[in-house]
Design an enzyme around this catalytic site. Structure first.
Site, mmCIF file in Angstrom:
data_model
loop_
_atom_site.group_PDB
_atom_site.id
_atom_site.type_symbol
_atom_site.label_atom_id
_atom_site.label_comp_id
_atom_site.label_asym_id
_atom_site.label_seq_id
_atom_site.Cartn_x
_atom_site.Cartn_y
_atom_site.Cartn_z
ATOM 1 N N LYS A 40 -16.022 9.616 -54.965
ATOM 2 C CA LYS A 40 -17.239 8.934 -54.528
ATOM 3 C C LYS A 40 -17.528 9.211 -53.050
ATOM 4 O O LYS A 40 -18.669 9.488 -52.661
ATOM 5 C CB LYS A 40 -17.111 7.427 -54.763
ATOM 6 N N LEU B 70 -18.613 -5.073 -53.488
ATOM 7 C CA LEU B 70 -18.666 -5.648 -52.153
ATOM 8 C C LEU B 70 -18.954 -4.563 -51.113
ATOM 9 O O LEU B 70 -18.833 -3.368 -51.395
ATOM 10 C CB LEU B 70 -17.331 -6.345 -51.852
ATOM 11 N N PRO B 71 -19.328 -4.949 -49.883
ATOM 12 C CA PRO B 71 -19.762 -3.960 -48.891
ATOM 13 C C PRO B 71 -18.693 -2.963 -48.449
ATOM 14 O O PRO B 71 -18.998 -1.801 -48.199
ATOM 15 C CB PRO B 71 -20.222 -4.829 -47.713
ATOM 16 N N THR C 30 -17.357 0.918 -52.537
ATOM 17 C CA THR C 30 -16.916 2.154 -51.898
ATOM 18 C C THR C 30 -15.950 1.760 -50.798
ATOM 19 O O THR C 30 -16.351 1.141 -49.805
ATOM 20 C CB THR C 30 -18.108 2.941 -51.324
#
Length: 294
Positions: free
Chosen positions: A172, A69-70, A97
């Site tokens: 990340k 998802l965003p 992220t």
């Protein structure tokens, strides 16, 4: 992991779609998928996945649910829907992220209700998502990492146990921070080289032969800065700002100075404000060159 477990996957966008397709085609598990985009659902169904009717439908049918998802905002919203289902998955794997602190708080909340949260964000480009060669950094217990690694390996060629919940996000986020700063440096090099009469493509090809060589130079810079092409729907400036903000917030939380990253953020925000919000973020070179969108 039991061979009869059913998997769920929610979020079939630019990265999630091909990731889910690889999971469905390469694993030996049934995969139930959902996205608000019906065309995305149809594309992934061609790989062998089964379309779910809703988030709750996926939650009802799956033992492990993957999310792509965003941002943490959407993750928290979707997880709330999952937890409203009468029958819930035992594990939720967030491959988005996401904010580190909010990820850890969400994990604590879910644990109280008997659901385990794992963070497993992905790095590398869209082609790597299609090829199943992503880098996946995983925040989980050692036992859960061992349990999930065969599934994650359907989507990534490098699956790393980063540590406890949230550690995958830390790596990340820092990876992206370094990438954005590297692109900033390459954009400045292009601007200087062009002003001094050197062809950008020749400049970058030559840099790959020296100590300035990098993955970012060979992939992102050669495809964008060298040819002055910055497509939309790739990894837009707005996404870069969102991800870099995560790194800067983490730095503020730990009281670590970030002068270089701050400068890159200033440039990205100026790029957005100049009308390049949706273009691939190396378009920041336009601002270094002194250009603005008319």
């Amino acid at each position: 992991m039991s061979s009869n477990r059913t998997l769920g996957f929610i979020g079939l966008g630019v990265m999630g779609g091909p990731m889910c397709a690889n999971l469905a085609s390469r694993s030996e598990h049934d995969v139930i998928v959902f996205d608000l985009d019906t065309e995305a659902l149809q594309r992934v169904a061609a790989s062998g996945a089964k379309s779910g009717a809703s988030v709750i439908d996926v939650a009802e049918r799956a033992d492990v649910v993957f999310l792509s998802l965003p941002s943490i905002v959407q993750v928290e919203s979707v997880v709330a829907e999952i937890m409203s289902a009468p029958n819930r998955p035992s594990v939720i794997v967030d491959m988005s992220t996401s904010d580190v602190t909010r990820t850890r708080l969400l994990g604590e909340s879910l644990a109280r209700d008997g659901v385990e949260l794992v963070d497993a964000p992905v790095a590398r480009l869209r082609q790597a998502a299609k090829d199943g060669t992503l880098l996946i950094t995983v925040g989980a217990t050692a036992d859960r990492f061992f349990d999930l690694k065969p599934l994650l390996s359907c989507m990534g060629s490098d699956v790393v146990h980063a540590g406890a919940l949230g550690a995958g996000q830390v790596i990340k986020i820092l990876n992206n921070m370094v990438v954005f700063q590297t692109v900033n440096a390459l954009a400045e090099a292009r601007a200087i080289g062009t002003a001094a009469g050197v062809d950008p493509k020749l400049l970058f090809e030559t840099l790959t032969l020296g100590s300035a060589d990098s993955f970012v130079l060979r992939k992102s810079a050669m495809a964008t800065l060298a040819v002055d092409e910055f497509p939309v729907k790739t990894f837009p400036t707005l996404y870069a700002i969102k991800d870099l903000n995560l790194a800067l917030q983490l730095a503020r939380d730990k009281d670590v100075p970030t002068d270089s990253a701050d400068a890159t953020m200033t440039l990205l925000e100026a790029t957005r404000d100049a009308g390049y919000a949706d273009e691939y973020y190396p378009v920041m070179v336009k601002l270094i060159d002194g250009g603005t969108r008319k």
